[in-house]
Design a protein around this motif. Structure first.
Motif, PDB file in Angstrom:
ATOM      1  N   MET A 177       0.792  -1.112  -0.019  1.00 38.13           N
ATOM      2  CA  MET A 177       0.023   0.057   0.167  1.00 38.13           C
ATOM      3  C   MET A 177       0.739   1.251   0.162  1.00 38.13           C
ATOM      4  O   MET A 177       0.660   2.391  -0.621  1.00 38.13           O
ATOM      5  N   VAL A 178       1.980   1.442   0.959  1.00 37.41           N
ATOM      6  CA  VAL A 178       2.906   2.407   0.758  1.00 37.41           C
ATOM      7  C   VAL A 178       3.337   2.525  -0.517  1.00 37.41           C
ATOM      8  O   VAL A 178       3.449   3.614  -1.017  1.00 37.41           O
ATOM      9  N   GLY A 179       3.762   1.476  -1.293  1.00 39.09           N
ATOM     10  CA  GLY A 179       4.304   1.575  -2.843  1.00 39.09           C
ATOM     11  C   GLY A 179       3.407   2.344  -3.712  1.00 39.09           C
ATOM     12  O   GLY A 179       3.435   3.075  -4.589  1.00 39.09           O
ATOM     13  N   TYR A 180       2.033   1.734  -3.415  1.00 42.98           N
ATOM     14  CA  TYR A 180       1.125   2.217  -4.366  1.00 42.98           C
ATOM     15  C   TYR A 180       0.709   3.617  -3.968  1.00 42.98           C
ATOM     16  O   TYR A 180       0.640   4.370  -5.076  1.00 42.98           O
ATOM     17  N   VAL A 181       0.772   4.244  -2.896  1.00 40.13           N
ATOM     18  CA  VAL A 181       0.464   5.462  -2.611  1.00 40.13           C
ATOM     19  C   VAL A 181       1.485   6.565  -2.964  1.00 40.13           C
ATOM     20  O   VAL A 181       1.468   7.295  -3.565  1.00 40.13           O
ATOM     21  N   GLN A 182       3.003   5.853  -2.773  1.00 40.81           N
ATOM     22  CA  GLN A 182       4.052   6.816  -3.264  1.00 40.81           C
ATOM     23  C   GLN A 182       4.152   6.854  -4.661  1.00 40.81           C
ATOM     24  O   GLN A 182       4.329   7.887  -5.085  1.00 40.81           O
ATOM     25  N   SER A 183       3.612   6.066  -5.508  1.00 39.93           N
ATOM     26  CA  SER A 183       3.611   6.104  -7.174  1.00 39.93           C
ATOM     27  C   SER A 183       2.416   7.095  -7.398  1.00 39.93           C
ATOM     28  O   SER A 183       2.551   7.516  -8.578  1.00 39.93           O
TER      29      SER A 183
END
Length: 187
Positions: A177-183
């Motif tokens: 989820m953190v990677g998704y939000v970061q992108s």
């Protein structure tokens, strides 16, 4: 069609549209004249529908803000939603009673005006997220029901495997989820 079915194909193809006692197809259907005011409102052409849908999508989509700062978008916009989400995860970690290690607070998500150093610190910390929760609710066996020491140890090992698997999945989901939000983060 002609009035009264004068053409041969009308008489032969629609002989019994309306049942008549004498079975004559003089008037197979009736034509009624209607005033324009009695008609239902016209439907919007497909092009008008697609244009209005496109305009609404642009208006509601935070990725298409067109010059507006992200903070000026709806209160439930990108930053409000993810700030609440990460705050809930952080609060759950802080409230854990059966924690295996000491709680170290993680940085907050921030706003559209957050500095680059705050944003960078947030993603650096959350990409290495590790839960301190014990996940005791995932235990399959109640150790108090064990009849002997060997059985209790086997039950504990099984419970430990289950807790570790759930913990691993939880950590993996948070990191994804953190990677998704970061992108998708515009900062």
């Amino acid at each position: 069609f002609s009035k009264g079915g004068q053409y041969e194909f009308e008489v032969s193809s629609m002989p019994k549209v309306i049942e008549r006692p004498d079975d004559t197809p003089e008037q197979p259907f009736e034509v009624k004249v209607v005033k324009a005011s009695e008609l239902p409102p016209a439907k919007a052409p497909d092009k008008e529908k697609s244009v209005s849908y496109y305009e609404l999508a642009l208006k509601m989509n935070p990725d298409k803000a067109h010059g507006k700062p992200m903070g000026e978008l709806a209160e439930e916009g990108f930053f409000a939603i993810y700030d609440a989400l990460f705050s809930n995860i952080e609060q759950g970690e802080a409230d854990e009673q059966n924690a295996e290690k000491k709680h170290e607070p993680l940085p907050a998500f921030g706003t559209s005006e957050s500095s680059w150093s705050d944003v960078s610190a947030f993603y650096k910390s959350w990409m290495t997220f590790s839960s301190r929760k014990a996940f005791t609710h995932e235990n399959e066996w109640n150790l108090k029901e064990a009849t002997n020491r060997k059985l209790r140890r086997a039950m504990e090992q099984q419970n430990k495997k289950l807790r570790q698997a759930v913990r691993k999945d939880y950590i993996e989901e948070v990191r994804k989820m953190v990677g998704y939000v970061q992108s998708r983060d515009p900062r």
